[in-house]
Design a protein around this motif. Structure first.
Motif, PDB file in Angstrom:
ATOM      1  N   VAL A   1       0.475  -1.203   0.113  1.00 23.20           N
ATOM      2  CA  VAL A   1      -0.453   0.296   0.262  1.00 23.20           C
ATOM      3  C   VAL A   1       0.732   1.621   0.078  1.00 23.20           C
ATOM      4  O   VAL A   1       1.927   1.638   0.929  1.00 23.20           O
ATOM      5  N   GLY A   2       0.575   2.087  -0.761  1.00 24.67           N
ATOM      6  CA  GLY A   2       1.294   3.580  -1.376  1.00 24.67           C
ATOM      7  C   GLY A   2       2.815   3.016  -0.758  1.00 24.67           C
ATOM      8  O   GLY A   2       3.909   4.040  -0.889  1.00 24.67           O
ATOM      9  N   VAL A   3       3.149   2.458  -2.581  1.00 24.41           N
ATOM     10  CA  VAL A   3       4.642   2.737  -2.929  1.00 24.41           C
ATOM     11  C   VAL A   3       4.639   3.403  -3.312  1.00 24.41           C
ATOM     12  O   VAL A   3       6.265   3.542  -3.197  1.00 24.41           O
TER      13      VAL A   3
ATOM     14  N   ALA B   1       2.617  -1.970   4.695  1.00 27.32           N
ATOM     15  CA  ALA B   1       3.274  -0.583   3.603  1.00 27.32           C
ATOM     16  C   ALA B   1       4.774   0.161   4.613  1.00 27.32           C
ATOM     17  O   ALA B   1       4.775  -0.609   4.947  1.00 27.32           O
ATOM     18  N   ARG B   2       5.457   0.890   4.032  1.00 23.94           N
ATOM     19  CA  ARG B   2       6.470   1.298   5.006  1.00 23.94           C
ATOM     20  C   ARG B   2       6.119   2.981   4.644  1.00 23.94           C
ATOM     21  O   ARG B   2       5.187   3.612   3.704  1.00 23.94           O
TER      22      ARG B   2
ATOM     23  N   GLN C   1      -3.875   3.892   8.575  1.00 27.16           N
ATOM     24  CA  GLN C   1      -3.374   2.415   9.063  1.00 27.16           C
ATOM     25  C   GLN C   1      -4.491   1.574   9.188  1.00 27.16           C
ATOM     26  O   GLN C   1      -4.478   0.772   8.736  1.00 27.16           O
ATOM     27  N   ARG C   2      -5.576   2.395   9.346  1.00 34.06           N
ATOM     28  CA  ARG C   2      -7.345   1.660   9.565  1.00 34.06           C
ATOM     29  C   ARG C   2      -7.539   1.510   8.349  1.00 34.06           C
ATOM     30  O   ARG C   2      -7.809   0.153   7.997  1.00 34.06           O
ATOM     31  N   PRO C   3      -7.519   2.158   7.237  1.00 33.36           N
ATOM     32  CA  PRO C   3      -7.685   1.557   6.330  1.00 33.36           C
ATOM     33  C   PRO C   3      -7.168   0.170   5.368  1.00 33.36           C
ATOM     34  O   PRO C   3      -7.632  -0.761   4.652  1.00 33.36           O
ATOM     35  N   THR C   4      -5.854   0.568   5.831  1.00 39.40           N
ATOM     36  CA  THR C   4      -5.353  -0.954   5.515  1.00 39.40           C
ATOM     37  C   THR C   4      -5.184  -2.525   5.838  1.00 39.40           C
ATOM     38  O   THR C   4      -4.895  -3.493   5.179  1.00 39.40           O
ATOM     39  N   VAL C   5      -5.298  -1.880   7.548  1.00 33.43           N
ATOM     40  CA  VAL C   5      -5.162  -2.875   8.707  1.00 33.43           C
ATOM     41  C   VAL C   5      -6.823  -3.811   7.754  1.00 33.43           C
ATOM     42  O   VAL C   5      -7.193  -5.147   7.663  1.00 33.43           O
TER      43      VAL C   5
ATOM     44  N   ALA D   1      -2.488 -11.220   6.866  1.00 35.95           N
ATOM     45  CA  ALA D   1      -1.616 -10.311   7.369  1.00 35.95           C
ATOM     46  C   ALA D   1      -1.681  -8.703   7.101  1.00 35.95           C
ATOM     47  O   ALA D   1      -1.212  -8.543   5.815  1.00 35.95           O
ATOM     48  N   CYS D   2      -0.720  -8.437   8.566  1.00 33.59           N
ATOM     49  CA  CYS D   2      -0.527  -6.938   7.789  1.00 33.59           C
ATOM     50  C   CYS D   2       0.073  -6.117   8.519  1.00 33.59           C
ATOM     51  O   CYS D   2       0.193  -6.146   9.548  1.00 33.59           O
TER      52      CYS D   2
END
Length: 161
Positions: free
Chosen positions: A24-26, A110-111, A118-122, A131-132
């Motif tokens: 996410v967010g490269v 994500a880095r 963070q919430r949308p990625t989880v 896994a996240c």
């Protein structure tokens, strides 16, 4: 390819056990995604706007044995619902039929993940039953429940799932 910074190597090491991953967010720094593809992993890197650096890194992996890196223009907040199939299509998992569930993604990562993503990625990882893992910008603490995994050669990797 130039050697990756220690923080990239630490995150790639933490993700090494997963076969199919979404970054996410490269942004303009596809080093982790490329390192994973070089290790034989299948990676789809997403960002609202795909940079030339990410596109170039993806083209470097074409024809390479084993791993792959594809880049997709997508917003992580849209990917948390079944309404956006960009990643599904990139992995060749969903033809738009059926219930829309994506299967086969092992980890979302994500880095330098800012607090607001963070919430949308989880939530994306939960949708995919994956896994996240992520690193933060360094000065921010996670805003989601995590376990901290310290690495010898880099930043703290946060495990949310």
């Amino acid at each position: 390819m130039a050697p990756s910074p220690p923080s990239e190597g630490a995150l790639a090491d933490a993700l090494d056990r997963y076969e199919r991953l979404i970054e996410v967010g490269v942004g303009r720094r596809p080093g982790v995604a490329l390192a994973l593809a070089d290790r034989g992993r299948e990676v789809v890197a997403v960002d609202v706007e795909v940079s030339d650096a990410a596109r170039d890194a993806a083209s470097e992996t074409r024809g390479a044995g084993g791993g792959s890196l594809r880049v997709v223009a997508a917003d992580v907040t849209a990917l948390t619902t079944t309404g956006d199939r960009a990643v599904d299509r990139a992995f060749g998992l969903d033809a738009g039929e059926g219930n829309g569930d994506t299967t086969g993604v092992d980890a979302v990562y994500a880095r330098n993940l800012p607090a607001e993503l963070q919430r949308p990625t989880v939530a994306l990882a939960e949708r995919l039953d994956a896994a996240c893992l992520f690193t933060t910008l360094g000065f921010e603490e996670p805003v989601v429940e995590v376990r901290r995994r310290s690495t010898e050669s880099g930043p703290v990797v946060y495990v949310a799932r």
